[in-house]
Write an enzyme that holds these catalytic residues in place. Structure first.
Site, PDB file in Angstrom:
ATOM      1  N   ILE A 170       0.934  -1.237   0.041  1.00  0.00           N
ATOM      2  CA  ILE A 170      -0.170   0.028  -0.046  1.00  0.00           C
ATOM      3  C   ILE A 170       0.792   1.136  -0.063  1.00  0.00           C
ATOM      4  CG2 ILE A 170      -1.934  -1.092   1.287  1.00  0.00           C
ATOM      5  CD1 ILE A 170      -1.175  -0.078   3.718  1.00  0.00           C
ATOM      6  N   ASP A 171       0.536   2.280  -0.416  1.00  0.00           N
ATOM      7  CA  ASP A 171       1.096   3.558  -0.540  1.00  0.00           C
ATOM      8  C   ASP A 171       1.797   4.119   0.745  1.00  0.00           C
ATOM      9  OD1 ASP A 171       0.566   3.690  -3.449  1.00  0.00           O
ATOM     10  OD2 ASP A 171      -0.991   4.593  -2.967  1.00  0.00           O
ATOM     11  N   LYS A 172       2.700   4.889   0.703  1.00  0.00           N
ATOM     12  CA  LYS A 172       3.451   5.542   1.722  1.00  0.00           C
ATOM     13  C   LYS A 172       2.535   6.106   2.800  1.00  0.00           C
ATOM     14  CE  LYS A 172       6.628   9.186   2.831  1.00  0.00           C
ATOM     15  NZ  LYS A 172       7.673  10.241   2.475  1.00  0.00           N
ATOM     16  N   ARG A 221      -7.136   5.671  -5.815  1.00  0.00           N
ATOM     17  CA  ARG A 221      -6.661   7.176  -6.086  1.00  0.00           C
ATOM     18  C   ARG A 221      -7.002   7.627  -7.399  1.00  0.00           C
ATOM     19  NH1 ARG A 221      -0.905   7.548  -3.567  1.00  0.00           N
ATOM     20  NH2 ARG A 221      -0.935   9.645  -4.023  1.00  0.00           N
TER      21      ARG A 221
END
Length: 345
Positions: A151-153, A254
Site C-alpha cells: 500500500i502507498d506510503k 486514487r
C-alpha cells in the site's frame, strides 16, 4: 546498431537495476526516450551516460542511446554496483503486528512508512523493519522479502507478509485470482450521487507525468483494474466511501476515484490538496485548511483484509479501526455538514 556481446564474466560483475519488455504495440522509439518513459526520477543525460558506459542492454547486447526499441525487445539497465534494494539494511523499527503464526503475519502500517526501498526511500521502510525482526523471509517476484502486496506510503492499514515459500505462493495466487478480500475507507471530493457503483479501466503510467498513474482508454495501455465502491456517508462537498478492490494496481483507488470526478481528499499527487468543491467564502477555505492540517495526507485507509490461510485453509478476516487523523477529519466534516445548506458547484 549493437556494439558487443556481454560475456558471462562481465555479467557476473553487473547488477540489474531495471528490466522492461517492450509491448506488442510498441512503435520504434529511441532507447533513451523509452527508458525516460519507464523510469521515475531520472534524466535523459543519465540514461545517455549509461548507454555510453555500455550499461543499457537490449536482448543482452549493449546498445547506444539512439538504438530504436521495437516490440518484444527486452531492455535492461545494468550497473557495476548493486541496487539499494539489494543492499537492504535491517533496521529496528517497531511494527504493529495484528496477527502472526509460523506461516504469515498481518501488519497495520502507519502513515508515512514506505513499504519497500526505492526511488529515494532507502531506509525506514517496512522491508527494512522486516529484515530486522524476521530471518529468511521468502522473496517475491521482485526480490523483496515477505511482501505479498503493498500500500502507498501515506495510506494506512493492513498488509499480509509471508514467512515461508509456501505461504508466499499460496497468498500471491489468491491476490492474482481475486479471491482475497480488501476493503478501503476513503474520503473523496464531491457528492457521489449513486449509493454504489463500479469503476473499470486500465491503469498505467500517466503519459506526461511519470509520477502519476492514469486510466487509459486503449486496452494496449496499462493493466485491467476494477474497483467497487459504496457510499457510507455524505457530507455535502465530500463523501465517505468504502472501496472493494477486485484488482491491485498501483494507486488504483486514487486513480479510479479521480477518473470519475471524485479525487481523494488531500491527495497531493492527484490534485486533491486543492479545494475542488464548495464555496469561495474565507471561512470555508479556513475550515478546509484546518482539515488538511488534521489529515496531512490522502484520506485512504486499508481497513479490512481477508484471505484463506495457506495451511489450515480457514478464511481469515482482519479489521483495523480508522486511524485518529482520518477519524478527526471525518468528524470535522460531519459537524460542518449538519450546519450547512449546500449548493452544487
Amino acid at each position: 546498431m549493437a556494439d558487443y556481446n556481454v560475456g558471462n564474466e562481465l555479467e557476473d560483475e553487473l547488477y540489474e537495476h531495471h528490466r522492461f519488455e517492450a509491448s506488442k504495440g510498441q512503435s520504434a522509439l529511441r532507447v533513451d526516450k523509452f527508458l525516460m518513459n519507464m523510469i521515475e526520477n531520472t534524466t535523459r543525460n543519465k540514461i545517455q551516460q549509461a548507454a555510453e558506459n555500455g550499461s543499457i542492454l537490449v536482448n543482452d547486447v549493449a546498445v547506444k542511446s539512439n538504438y530504436k526499441v521495437k516490440a518484444g525487445d527486452v531492455v535492461r539497465l545494468v550497473l557495476a554496483h548493486p541496487t539499494y534494494e539489494q543492499l537492504l539494511t535491517p533496521e529496528n523499527i517497531p511494527l504493529e503486528i495484528v496477527y502472526e503464526d509460523d506461516q504469515l503475519l498481518v501488519i497495520n502500517k502507519p502513515a508515512g512508512m514506505v513499504v519497500h526501498p526505492g526511488h529515494g526511500n532507502y531506509s525506514g521502510t517496512l522491508v527494512n523493519a522486516l529484515a530486522y525482526h524476521f530471518e529468511n523471509l521468502p522473496m517475491n517476484s521482485s526480490e523483496r522479502p515477505g511482501l505479498v502486496h503493498r500500500i502507498d506510503k501515506d495510506t494506512t492499514g493492513l498488509l499480509v507478509v509471508a514467512k515461508t515459500e509456501h505461504a508466499m505462493a499460496y497468498l500471491t495466487k489468491q491476490f492474482a485470482e481475486k479471491t482475497s478480500e480488501r476493503e478501503y475507507i476513503a474520503l473523496v471530493w464531491g457528492n457521489i450521487e449513486e449509493d454504489e457503483g463500479t469503476v473499470e479501466g486500465n491503469i498505467g503510467r500517466h503519459d506526461t507525468n511519470r509520477m502519476r498513474m492514469a486510466v487509459h482508454e486503449s486496452d494496449e495501455k496499462g493493466k485491467p483494474a476494477v474497483t467497487h465502491y459504496k457510499v457510507l456517508e455524505r457530507f455535502g462537498y465530500v463523501t465517505l466511501v468504502s472501496c472493494q478492490l477486485e484488482t491491485g494496481r498501483t494507486h488504483q483507488i486514487r486513480v479510479h476515484m479521480k477518473h470519475i470526478g471524485h479525487t481523494l481528499f488531500n491527495d497531493e499527487r492527484y490534485g486533491g490538496d486543492s479545494i475542488l468543491k464548495g464555496t469561495t467564502f474565507t471561512k470555508y477555505k479556513q475550515f478546509v485548511d484546518n482539515c488538511f492540517k488534521v489529515l496531512p495526507r490522502q484520506a485512504l485507509h486499508a481497513k479490512t483484509l481477508g484471505f484463506e490461510h495457506p495451511i489450515t485453509k480457514e478464511f481469515l478476516r482482519f479489521d483495523t479501526p480508522i486511524p485518529q487523523d482520518l477519524q478527526e477529519c471525518i468528524e470535522k466534516w460531519r459537524v460542518y455538514s449538519k450546519a450547512q445548506t449546500f449548493t452544487e458547484e
